[in-house]
Design a protein around this motif. Structure first.
Motif: not given
Lengths: 388, 388
Positions: B54-73
């Motif tokens: 994972x790129x540095x600064x990648x974000x993990x969003x927890x939508x009530x147990x379903x996840x998504x990643x916003x990859x770092x630039x």
């Protein structure tokens, strides 16, 4: 698991001599802060890093169980703004002595078993300096003054550490700038030291004079401007009695010449080395309240000192050549060549030695040091790799 | 002794989502490489340091147990010598796309619970950027493209991180330069991204064009010279399909302007920051085979970029003033001011906020950051302390 390097010193006796607990000495040995010399000098030890109350590079000589200390040369601090620094450090004195700071390498000389030996700043015995110093200093002095250590600068082009052509020296010469007592490190006054050096015919760092504290800033500024034009390094400002610690102040031209030398091997340039030299220019320019024209000259000099050697390096690597640091040394005794090579090897420096060429009753040897990091980085950029 | 910071994430579920063993996730949490956000964003986590794949600064969003990643630039590497770098990186392509690299700060935008939020490079949610981005991007895009993350540059003077006046922007603006899919980080092609941005009325980083690989060096060099004159930063060179990683190339003037900004607070200037900027000048000057006159202009520009701001700083401290970094921000909702202040505090930045001044339906707030290290060092030198 503990590893005790082999060292043949008598811990109890050294501890007593240094007035430290034996456990402290054992600790210094274990951490390799106290190291033994090799070959004919295995009675000589040096302190590396943090030994209590001892300057870095201090040397301990074991004369069959009776010890003496050759104190490391104390680091001389630098004035960034001359006037406030003079006031703050020497304000209570009537006058200060100003001597030239020469650009070479710092050497300490003592008599050891009837022969002079030369220690580098780190306390190593440099075989080249040791051979050379026999030509520069007469042993009489050391016989007459067995408790005095002579500190001086090895200057000139045939110099393995700092090659300078601005002193009108063909090969190498030695300039005394300090004398200190063994064991205590106490310094002789400037006048006493200069008298003694004169008496024994030693070369000395140039004395500019003793200046009243009120006029010193102006005088020194003038001296620095003149020295700068000649490519010389700067001055050391001293308490004539050598009770207060000396202070150094240097020329912009010499500062930029350091950078010029460093940027030939740009990828090896220390980041702090670069930063501190830039900052010195800023302070000097401020204190001198330079005209816009002089300021721009300084900015140009600073920029050029970095970019010109760098461009030359890239151009040279582009032609397929490798860049290297080339210099020569001159010795009387051929054995010194091999000793010196092995010495550099022990210090982790890998260099190629050319064949000795006879010159009068001496030999000249060309030495080449390849700076792998800058060569590799430059080649990588020329091949299209990205920086990072 | 192990210390587990409080973090409410479900380790098992995250491990499954990231296809990593749960022990690895526990390890990331323990080493604080996976951190939780605060306040209304406590369902959002960020990776700091070395998270696998994972790129540095990648974000993990927890939508009530379903996840998504916003990859770092991804860090964009820099060409030192343009021509060989173009050949080596893009030599197999027919052409490259060239877009302007703008000088501001990098922000990622996604929709979160019906509102846009802006992540900084490190993956923090910046309250100021988050408020501002509502003005710049319409939510429609994110409703229509829920799987796309928008990457862009926040540019302009009312900017807490990089204040630039060269873009003819009064306050702040946002320029899209990348779109990537969530989770994979796969980038849209340049043309698709520009089409989409156009369709939704987003500002975009300027497109200079698509250039055949044979002509690209000449074209880009010309662009860089023009951008340099305008004080702009440089370009990013891209594979039109965004399969190969982009590469950046920048102007000497912008490089020197960075140094000018940095040397106002000379004692805080990163040593590597300084070194890398000097080295860039050397390579560009070499590649451009500059005339002696142009070379000297470059050297002067480089020297001046360091010494002029330093002299100004010393002069200012001499008058008794303290130097500081002053800038302003502009918000619609007063609450954002306090949120932003607390955010900077959490990041360890201590700044003083002025009182909000009403301007139309918004507020302008002046912010001052005192750079203690440079103030203290300068004062010490003015009082005659020695450098070291």
């Amino acid at each position: 698991m503990k590893y005790y390097p082999e060292i043949k010193i008598d811990v109890e006796k050294v501890a007593k001599f240094l007035e430290l607990p034996p456990s402290r000495i054992a600790d210094l040995i274990e951490k390799r802060n106290l190291q033994q010399n090799w070959d004919e000098y295995d009675d000589i030890y040096r302190f590396e890093g943090h030994a209590p109350r001892l300057e870095d590079g201090t040397v301990l000589i074991d004369n069959h169980g009776s010890f003496e200390l050759v104190i490391g040369f104390p680091k001389i601090k630098r004035a960034m703004l001359l006037e406030p620094a003079l006031k703050s450090r020497f304000g209570e004195l009537e006058s200060v002595t100003v001597e030239e700071k020469m650009n070479g390498y710092n050497v300490r000389v003592v008599d050891y078993n009837g022969k002079l030996i030369a220690f580098t700043r780190s306390g190593h015995i440099c075989p080249y300096s040791t051979e050379r110093v026999q030509n520069f200093l007469k042993r009489d002095f050391f016989k007459d003054n067995p408790n005095i250590v002579v500190y001086g600068e090895m200057v000139g082009p045939e110099n393995p550490y700092v090659q300078k052509y601005v002193y009108d020296i063909e090969s190498l010469d030695f300039f005394v700038f300090d004398m200190r007592y063994k064991n205590t490190g106490e310094a002789l006054s400037v006048s006493r030291r200069r008298e003694l050096a004169e008496e024994y015919g030693f070369n000395q760092a140039r004395l500019f004079g003793e200046f009243g504290i009120g006029e010193a800033t102006e005088k020194i500024t003038q001296i620095i401007k003149e020295l700068g034009k000649k490519g010389r390094e700067g001055v050391v400002i001293k308490d004539p009695e050598m009770v207060l610690q000396p202070m150094k102040y240097t020329c912009s031209e010499s500062n930029c010449s350091d950078l010029h030398q460093a940027f030939k091997f740009y990828n090896e340039t220390g980041r702090d080395y670069l930063f501190s030299r830039v900052v010195r220019e800023g302070f000097q320019s401020y204190e001198w309240a330079e005209s816009e024209e002089d300021f721009k000259k300084r900015c140009l000099r600073l920029g050029e000192s970095m970019l010109r050697p760098m461009k030359e390096t890239i151009a040279q690597v582009q032609t397929g050549e490798r860049i290297s640091d080339d210099f020569s040394i001159r010795v009387r005794d051929k054995k010194v060549i091999y000793k010196f090579k092995s010495y550099l090897g022990r210090l982790g420096l890998y260099v190629t030695f050319g064949l000795p060429e006879k010159r009068g009753n001496e030999y000249i040897i060309n030495i080449r040091k390849i700076n792998k990091s800058t060569n590799d980085k430059t080649l990588a950029m020329l091949e299209g790799q990205l920086w990072s």
